[in-house]
Design an enzyme around this catalytic site. Structure first.
Site, PDB file in Angstrom:
ATOM      1  N   THR A 187      24.378  47.181  44.225  1.00 27.39           N
ATOM      2  CA  THR A 187      24.396  45.909  44.951  1.00 27.39           C
ATOM      3  C   THR A 187      25.703  45.705  45.724  1.00 27.39           C
ATOM      4  OG1 THR A 187      23.129  44.933  43.172  1.00 27.39           O
ATOM      5  CG2 THR A 187      24.462  43.422  44.457  1.00 27.39           C
ATOM      6  N   VAL A 216      12.803  41.275  38.892  1.00 27.20           N
ATOM      7  CA  VAL A 216      13.915  40.657  39.612  1.00 27.20           C
ATOM      8  C   VAL A 216      15.166  40.842  38.759  1.00 27.20           C
ATOM      9  CG1 VAL A 216      14.861  38.445  40.400  1.00 27.20           C
ATOM     10  CG2 VAL A 216      12.448  38.985  40.804  1.00 27.20           C
ATOM     11  N   THR A 238      27.615  43.511  39.545  1.00 21.88           N
ATOM     12  CA  THR A 238      26.773  44.624  39.958  1.00 21.88           C
ATOM     13  C   THR A 238      26.439  45.433  38.716  1.00 21.88           C
ATOM     14  OG1 THR A 238      26.644  46.595  41.366  1.00 21.88           O
ATOM     15  CG2 THR A 238      28.808  46.036  40.513  1.00 21.88           C
TER      16      THR A 238
HETATM   17  N1  ASP Z   1      22.309  44.307  39.861  1.00 24.28           N
HETATM   18  C1  ASP Z   1      21.228  44.878  40.594  1.00 24.28           C
HETATM   19  C2  ASP Z   1      19.942  44.664  39.875  1.00 24.28           C
HETATM   20  O1  ASP Z   1      19.893  44.787  38.671  1.00 24.28           O
HETATM   21  C3  ASP Z   1      21.335  46.325  40.846  1.00 24.28           C
HETATM   22  C4  ASP Z   1      22.654  46.923  40.956  1.00 24.28           C
HETATM   23  O2  ASP Z   1      23.686  46.278  41.075  1.00 24.28           O
HETATM   24  O3  ASP Z   1      22.650  48.119  40.940  1.00 24.28           O
HETATM   25  O4  ASP Z   1      18.953  44.430  40.540  1.00 24.28           O
END
Ligand code: ASP
Length: 325
Positions: A187, A216, A238
């Site tokens: 993210t 989600v 993230t």
């Molecule tokens: N936090 C995000 C999710 O779980 C993905 C990520 O940061 O890699 O959708």
């Protein structure tokens, strides 16, 4: 007034149906009495460098921290080489890309979108939800319809060549393994402070690769992937969304800062809490970024590999975060 009429009036008011735009949360102007060492921008991962660059330019031009955090992460959403943010990202188990995003201002105004398809800039959709509706979150087809109504760019539903290749390879084994690859840059979460002490943040992602359809993550959940409060500071996250939602990570960090914790200590405490509340921690990566209203910075992750971009008057730098393990 009869109690039924009173009820109708109250529910219409609370649904926002009769409210003029000037009464929506985003249009309430608070005088911000808080201090600042800004401008300062922090963004997750190395894709934060070009995002910060754009946000800094926008802040210089418009002076608006919310414009800056929106337009900064739009760079990542448009980056065709990025497989974790935007429509070129990796799809879910059914081969469909669904996006999550959130935007928040330090006065409590916020807008988020989850499980939306085909919208090129979900962060702009989140901002439209914040500014043009009485709601905080729209999801799925309703969110897409609102994007169309608002004239946002809608792209045909087609996987990017790299995403298609990865999906075909994944389908050969077709196992559901919710592991965030720490090399994969995940993210983008951005938090920013302007010179007057106003804070804002944004967060946008295509979420976990090969997730179940409808899943989600933390990114559009206010308090999990993003939380901003002009009285205190800002935090974003993230990594594996499920692990972050369980501890309400970003809200936790801001609340610890409210109690006087430095941003770094607050991020470390959030990671400690996350480790305590999640099994199989060897397979979970998560990282947090925070700033307080004095412009102090915190960053911490579960495993090594997390980095972030910091832009202040001295320049735009990529910095390795410390980690628990
Ligand atoms: N936090 C995000 C999710 O779980 C993905 C990520 O940061 O890699 O959708």
């Amino acid at each position: 007034m009869s109690s039924r009429r009173k009820f109708l009036k109250t529910s219409l008011l609370s649904s926002g149906a009769l409210l003029p735009l000037s009464l929506y949360a985003d249009n309430i102007n608070f005088v911000n009495p808080y201090s600042s060492q800004g401008p300062l921008l922090l963004s997750t991962w190395n894709h934060g460098i070009p995002a910060n660059e754009k946000a800094w330019e926008v802040l210089g031009k418009t002076g608006s921290i919310v414009d800056a955090v929106e337009q900064g992460v739009m760079v990542t959403e448009s980056d065709l080489s990025n497989l974790t943010v935007g429509l070129q990202g990796l799809p879910d188990r059914e081969g469909i890309v669904t996006l999550d995003a959130a935007i928040m201002k330090g006065n409590g105004a916020c807008g988020t979108v989850s499980f939306v398809r085909q919208v090129k800039h979900p962060i702009t959709l989140a901002r439209k939800i914040m500014e043009e509706t009485p709601h905080v979150m729209l999801s799925g087809e309703g969110a897409r319809q609102f994007a169309i109504e608002q004239g946002l760019e809608i792209l045909p539903e087609r996987l990017s060549p790299e995403a298609e290749k990865a999906y075909k390879e994944w389908k050969l084994e077709s196992e559901y393994k919710p592991i965030i690859n720490i090399e994969n840059h995940d993210t983008i979460g951005m938090v920013g402070l302007d010179k007057n002490g106003n804070l804002a943040g944004s967060c946008t992602t295509s979420g976990l690769a090969f997730k179940m359809h409808g899943r989600v993550g933390d990114s559009p959940i206010i308090g999990a992937g993003l939380f901003i409060d002009d009285e205190v500071g800002a935090a974003t996250a993230t990594g594996l969304g499920e692990s972050i939602i369980r501890i309400c990570g970003s809200f936790l960090i801001v609340e610890l800062m409210r109690q006087g914790w430095e941003p770094q200590k607050a991020c470390e405490e959030a990671v400690k809490r996350l480790i305590a509340k999640n099994k199989d921690i060897n397979n979970i990566q998560a990282g947090f970024l925070a700033i307080n209203k004095e412009g102090e910075v915190g960053a911490y992750s579960v495993h090594p590999g997390f980095n972030y971009a910091k832009h202040d008057k001295k320049g735009n730098f990529l910095i390795d975060s410390k980690s628990k393990f």
